[in-house]
Scaffold this active site. Structure first.
Site, PDB file in Angstrom:
ATOM      1  CG  ASP A  30     -11.968   1.146  -4.676  1.00 43.09           C
ATOM      2  OD1 ASP A  30     -10.687   1.974  -5.641  1.00 43.09           O
ATOM      3  OD2 ASP A  30     -10.950   0.700  -3.668  1.00 43.09           O
ATOM      4  CG  ASP A  82      -2.847  -0.432  -8.309  1.00 48.43           C
ATOM      5  OD1 ASP A  82      -2.878   0.764  -7.618  1.00 48.43           O
ATOM      6  OD2 ASP A  82      -3.356  -0.067  -8.761  1.00 48.43           O
TER       7      ASP A  82
END
Length: 255
Positions: free
Chosen positions: A130, A11
């Site tokens: 998500d 990330d």
């Protein structure tokens, strides 16, 4: 039998690898190119590189960083974050990515899934979902976008089926409730989605031990396990994880 995959996730925000808990409280975890090389050499099966700020700030993923990272590794590499056009996908694939991950843009404009899979092949198109549990339901989850900041109200299972119909080659499924906690994957979420579709599901969010990874493969029915905090914090190595899973007779590529 198709080999199960271990996939470190990088990330990236402001050019650095970061990791938080439940999508917040981000902390610096290192240089993305250095970590990509490290995990590639350590035996990772693939890598995922996500520019987690791109969608929020409406920026394109940093193509030059993708290019430098992709040139440093010899394993398949997925890139995501702020990808909202066929041209963006083309730029990233040309920069060295093997696959692209679409999230917010796919929810806003589902046609991008079918168009991109037609143009580049389903094997190149990963849809990131998500997911967060609905407060009132035990086995229902909603789709979030914009880095987990916006609830779409979409049902996760229905959306997973839809993206498969539109041409997605894989689903990257993140439990927002488990993200960064190292308390184990959401096995019910993973298994429910895996049973609902016929494309590979990459489980993400919550890995804290080799047992967690074993469980997400055997109970969660995942095709791949995404790893972040567990590796960045040096709690386990890829070799240790693979050795454990091979001892358990799972189809894992040895180092």
């Amino acid at each position: 039998m198709v080999a199960l995959r271990l996939i470190p996730c990088l990330d990236v925000a402001n050019g650095r690898v970061v990791k938080g808990v439940n999508f917040v409280n981000l902390r610096d975890s290192g240089d993305p190119v250095e970590l990509a090389c490290k995990y590639s050499e350590a035996g990772a099966d693939e890598l995922v590189f996500l520019d987690i700020r791109a969608s929020v700030e409406n920026r394109k993923t940093l193509v030059d960083l993708v290019s430098r990272t992709a040139k440093s590794v010899k394993i398949p590499f997925t890139v995501g974050g702020g990808i909202n056009s066929i041209n963006s996908i083309n730029d990233l694939l040309r920069a060295g990515a093997d696959k692209v991950s679409l999230n917010s843009s796919a929810v806003k404009n589902p046609d991008i899934i079918s168009k991109s899979s037609t143009n580049f092949g389903t094997q190149c198109i990963v849809i990131a979902i998500d997911a967060r549990k609905k407060i009132t339901k035990y086995n229902e989850w909603e789709v979030y976008v914009k880095g987990g900041r916006e609830n779409t109200g979409l049902d996760v299972i229905s959306w997973a089926k839809k993206v498969e119909e539109l041409g997605a080659g894989e689903i990257l499924l993140t439990s927002m409730d488990g993200d960064g906690t190292q308390n184990g994957y959401d096995l019910l979420l993973t298994q429910t989605v895996a049973n609902a579709v016929n494309i590979p599901v990459i489980a993400s969010g919550g890995a804290g031990s080799v047992e967690d990874i074993y469980d997400v493969f055997t109970k969660g029915k995942a095709s791949a396990a995404l790893l972040a905090s567990l590796l960045h914090d040096k709690k386990l190595t890829i070799d240790e994880i693979k050795s454990f899973l091979i001892e358990k007779k799972l189809p894992i590529r040895p180092n």
